[in-house]
Design a protein around this motif. Structure first.
Motif, PDB file in Angstrom:
ATOM      1  N   TRP A 131     -13.645   3.930  -5.976  1.00 38.36           N
ATOM      2  CA  TRP A 131     -12.775   4.836  -5.233  1.00 38.36           C
ATOM      3  C   TRP A 131     -11.644   4.069  -4.548  1.00 38.36           C
ATOM      4  O   TRP A 131     -10.482   4.459  -4.612  1.00 38.36           O
ATOM      5  N   LYS A 132     -11.993   2.957  -3.897  1.00 46.27           N
ATOM      6  CA  LYS A 132     -10.965   2.147  -3.232  1.00 46.27           C
ATOM      7  C   LYS A 132     -10.003   1.541  -4.244  1.00 46.27           C
ATOM      8  O   LYS A 132      -8.790   1.513  -4.028  1.00 46.27           O
ATOM      9  N   ARG A 133     -10.551   1.041  -5.341  1.00 46.30           N
ATOM     10  CA  ARG A 133      -9.686   0.412  -6.352  1.00 46.30           C
ATOM     11  C   ARG A 133      -8.672   1.408  -6.888  1.00 46.30           C
ATOM     12  O   ARG A 133      -7.487   1.085  -7.045  1.00 46.30           O
ATOM     13  N   THR A 134      -9.145   2.619  -7.188  1.00 48.56           N
ATOM     14  CA  THR A 134      -8.256   3.617  -7.782  1.00 48.56           C
ATOM     15  C   THR A 134      -7.245   4.130  -6.767  1.00 48.56           C
ATOM     16  O   THR A 134      -6.070   4.299  -7.076  1.00 48.56           O
ATOM     17  N   ARG A 135      -7.698   4.372  -5.550  1.00 47.44           N
ATOM     18  CA  ARG A 135      -6.790   4.890  -4.534  1.00 47.44           C
ATOM     19  C   ARG A 135      -5.680   3.885  -4.225  1.00 47.44           C
ATOM     20  O   ARG A 135      -4.528   4.255  -4.033  1.00 47.44           O
ATOM     21  N   HIS A 136      -6.029   2.599  -4.168  1.00 46.17           N
ATOM     22  CA  HIS A 136      -5.064   1.555  -3.844  1.00 46.17           C
ATOM     23  C   HIS A 136      -4.747   0.737  -5.108  1.00 46.17           C
ATOM     24  O   HIS A 136      -4.720  -0.484  -5.080  1.00 46.17           O
ATOM     25  N   ARG A 137      -4.490   1.449  -6.191  1.00 44.81           N
ATOM     26  CA  ARG A 137      -4.368   0.800  -7.503  1.00 44.81           C
ATOM     27  C   ARG A 137      -3.288  -0.281  -7.527  1.00 44.81           C
ATOM     28  O   ARG A 137      -3.512  -1.390  -8.007  1.00 44.81           O
ATOM     29  N   ASP A 144       1.192   5.616 -14.046  1.00 54.66           N
ATOM     30  CA  ASP A 144       1.583   5.101 -12.737  1.00 54.66           C
ATOM     31  C   ASP A 144       2.055   3.660 -12.848  1.00 54.66           C
ATOM     32  O   ASP A 144       3.087   3.282 -12.284  1.00 54.66           O
ATOM     33  N   THR A 196       3.517   4.187  -1.316  1.00 53.18           N
ATOM     34  CA  THR A 196       3.680   4.874  -2.589  1.00 53.18           C
ATOM     35  C   THR A 196       4.746   4.223  -3.440  1.00 53.18           C
ATOM     36  O   THR A 196       4.609   4.094  -4.652  1.00 53.18           O
ATOM     37  N   TRP A 222       0.807  -1.207   0.000  1.00 56.37           N
ATOM     38  CA  TRP A 222       0.000   0.000   0.000  1.00 56.37           C
ATOM     39  C   TRP A 222       0.844   1.262   0.000  1.00 56.37           C
ATOM     40  O   TRP A 222       0.332   2.359  -0.031  1.00 56.37           O
TER      41      TRP A 222
END
Length: 525
Positions: free
Chosen positions: A383-389, A419, A324, A322
Motif C-alpha cells: 500500500w505504501k509503495r503504490t501510494r508513494h510510487r 503514471d 503529485t 512526495w
C-alpha cells in the motif's frame, strides 16, 4: 596559509567532473581524482585529456571497481590520497568530496577557516555507545566478515551473515583500537594523513580487519584518526552539509536554496539536484570570488524539519518527491519489464545482474516479499509503495546512485505504467508474452484465490478460458496505449529476435543481449 588538496571520488558525468576540477583548482588548490573502475574507460580518458595540462590535478594510481558498503570505496580513497600526498608537497589539508558536492563558500573563506584552528574535521563517535546508527545492523557490521556486496548479491550477503551467526563465527576487534563511526566526508591535515599511511604500512592486521567490515567508509578513517590524533585536535563534525529526509535519504538542493546554503556553517553541500542549473551556475562562480561576507545563521536543518513536518505544499526548502508533480529526474531512465509469468521476468533480471551493473528489482508493487533496501519504512507495505510510487522509485535511484533502474510490473498494473510514463524521466517498457498452458492457468487461479485443490474439473474447465481472456486483455491494453518506448518479445521468438528487442531496451551490445536471450530455461514453467 592553508592549501587544500581535494580528494574526489566520482563515477559519472565527465563534463561535470572536469568543470568541478577546474573550479576548485582555479584558486590555487589541488585535486586528486579517482574515477570508478566500473565506469566507461572513454569517460575516464575524456577527463584525463581535458585536465592533462593542469599541474594542480593528479589521478589515483589505480582505478578500483567501487561498490556501496564495500572496502573498495576506502581503497579508492587511499589510492587517491597517496597520489595527492606524493604530488602536492605544499598541500596542508586533504578534503574528501564527491561528484555531487559543490562549494557553498569561497576559497578565501575556506582557507581562513582552516587556518583559524589546527585540527582535523571528521565525525568520530563511539561505535557502540553513540546513537549514530539509527536502524539496521550495528555490532554485526564488525564482528562478522562481509565479503559479498549487499546490494548486488543480497541473498549471498544474507546467507553468509546468517551462517556465521548460526555457527558462532564471530571475530575479535583490534585490541588496541576503539572503533568509531561518522560521516565519510572529512577534512584532514597533512600530518594526520601521513600518520595514517605510515600506520597502515605497519599494521596489516588493521587493514585485514576493515577489508571485511560492512560500510567501512563510515568507520575506517574515523577510527584511525581518533587512534592517532589527540582528542583536542579533532573537531568531530563534517564541513560538508548533508541532510536526510524522514525516509533516511539525502535531501537534494534546488535553485531556491542558494540563500539558505550561504548561511550554513559548512564549506560544501551535497547533493545538488541535477536539475538545479541556476544553483550550479551561481555556486560554480562563487568559489573563486574574493571579499564575500557570509552571515552564518546555520538554521538549515531546523528550517527543513520545521517545514517538512508540517507537510508544507511548496518548493522552497522542501524535498519534492512526495508531491503529485514530483519527478524521478529528467535525465533518468526507468526500465519496466511487464510479464504475467513472474518467474520468467525474475530469471531475466537475475541474469541481467550478471552481465550488467544496472540495478534490477522484481515485482516491488505486486509482491510483498520483494527484496528491497531499507528506505525508512516507505517500502514496508504494498500500500505504501503504490501510494508513494514516484517517491519510492526516486529513492531507489538515489539509493543505488544510478540513472538507470529496472523494475518488474504485472501487466495488470497499467495505471502505474501510465503514471511513470507521464514523468519527465524516460520510461521504457518491455512486454514479455508467454504461452499459457492449462496447468499454468490452474496454478495461477489457485495463487490468486479463484480455485483451490478441491475445485472440480468441470468448474476449472469453465474458469480457465475466462482467465486466459483476461490475461490477453491486459496484454492488449498495454499495446493499445501506444507508449513511446515500447518493446515486445514473445516466447516463440528466436534468440536473435529477442536479443534485437533487448538491445535498445537495456542499451546492451549484441553479445550481452544474446547472452540474456539465451538465459537457461527462461520460459520454463
Amino acid at each position: 596559509m592553508a592549501k587544500i588538496a581535494y580528494v574526489l571520488l566520482c563515477h559519472k558525468d565527465p563534463e561535470a567532473i572536469i568543470q568541478q576540477a577546474e573550479r576548485l583548482t582555479a584558486a590555487g588548490d589541488y585535486m586528486a581524482i579517482h574515477f570508478d573502475g566500473r565506469s566507461p574507460a572513454s569517460d575516464y580518458q575524456q577527463i584525463r585529456t581535458a585536465l592533462k595540462d593542469n599541474p594542480n590535478i593528479c589521478f589515483a594510481r589505480k582505478r578500483v571497481k567501487c561498490g556501496w558498503g564495500e572496502w573498495s570505496l576506502v581503497q579508492a580513497t587511499l589510492y587517491a590520497l597517496e597520489s595527492a600526498v606524493a604530488t602536492f608537497r605544499r598541500a596542508t589539508h586533504f578534503y574528501m568530496v564527491s561528484g555531487d558536492c559543490m562549494a557553498i563558500k569561497t576559497a578565501e573563506y575556506a582557507h581562513q577557516l582552516l587556518d583559524s584552528r589546527d585540527c582535523d574535521y571528521i565525525e568520530s563517535f563511539d561505535f557502540f555507545e553513540s546513537n549514530w546508527i539509527k536502524t539496521g545492523m550495528k555490532e554485526d557490521r564488525l564482528i562478522y566478515r562481509h565479503v559479498f556486496n549487499e546490494r548486488k548479491n543480497k541473498r549471498l550477503f544474507d546467507l553468509s551473515h546468517s551462517l556465521q551467526k548460526r555457527l558462532g563465527l564471530t571475530r575479535a576487534l583490534p585490541e588496541d583500537m576503539q572503533i568509531q563511526i561518522g560521516s565519510q566526508w572529512w577534512c584532514l591535515r597533512r600530518r594526520t594523513v601521513e600518520w595514517i599511511l605510515s600506520f597502515l604500512s605497519e599494521r596489516r592486521d588493521v587493514l585485514r580487519f576493515f577489508r571485511t567490515t560492512w560500510i567501512p567508509d563510515e568507520t575506517f578513517f574515523q577510527t584511525l584518526v581518533r587512534h592517532l590524533v589527540p582528542t583536542k585536535e579533532i573537531e568531530s563534525r563534517t564541513l560538508t552539509l548533508l541532510m536526510f529526509s524522514d525516509y533516511g535519504m539525502p535531501v537534494q538542493f534546488y535553485n531556491d536554496h542558494y540563500d539558505m546554503l550561504m548561511g550554513q556553517d559548512f564549506l560544501f553541500a551535497r547533493k545538488i539536484s541535477p536539475e538545479a542549473q541556476e544553483l550550479k551556475s551561481r555556486l560554480g562562480a562563487l568559489y573563486a570570488e574574493q571579499g564575500v561576507e557570509f552571515q552564518i545563521s546555520n538554521e538549515g536543518r531546523n528550517l527543513y524539519g520545521f517545514l517538512t513536518k508540517r507537510g508544507r505544499n511548496g518548493l522552497r526548502f522542501a524535498p519534492r518527491f512526495w508531491e503529485t508533480e514530483s519527478t524521478l529526474g529528467r535525465n533518468r531512465e526507468l526500465l519496466i519489464i511487464s510479464c504475467k509469468k513472474w518467474h520468467v521476468a525474475k530469471r531475466l533480471i537475475e541474469r541481467l545482474r550478471e552481465v550488467s551493473n544496472v540495478p534490477a528489482l522484481a515485482y516491488l508493487f505486486d509482491e510483498e516479499g520483494t527484496d528491497m533496501p531499507d528506505l525508512g519504512g516507505i517500502e514496508a507495505t504494498l500500500w505504501k509503495r503504490t501510494r508513494h510510487r514516484r517517491a519510492l522509485v526516486r529513492m531507489l535511484f538515489d539509493y543505488y546512485e544510478t540513472d538507470r533502474l529496472v523494475i518488474c510490473l504485472d501487466p495488470s498494473a497499467l495505471e502505474l505504467m501510465q503514471d511513470f510514463c507521464a514523468d519527465r524521466a524516460i520510461t521504457r517498457i518491455l512486454q514479455i508474452e508467454c504461452s499459457l498452458s492449462d496447468d499454468y492457468l490452474t496454478g495461477h487461479a489457485e495463487r490468486i484465490g479463484l480455485a483451490g485443490q478441491q475445485t472440480a474439473t468441470a468448474a476449472l474447465e469453465r474458469l480457465l478460458p475466462t482467465i486466459r481472456n483476461d490475461i490477453q486483455h491486459e496484454s492488449d491494453r498495454i499495446r493499445d496505449v501506444g507508449f513511446d518506448h515500447h518493446s515486445l518479445i514473445r516466447e516463440s521468438d528466436s534468440d536473435e529476435q529477442i536479443a534485437e528487442q533487448l538491445m535498445p531496451f537495456l542499451a546492451l551490445d549484441h553479445e550481452a543481449a544474446l547472452t540474456l536471450a539465451r538465459t537457461e530455461h527462461l520460459f520454463s514453467d
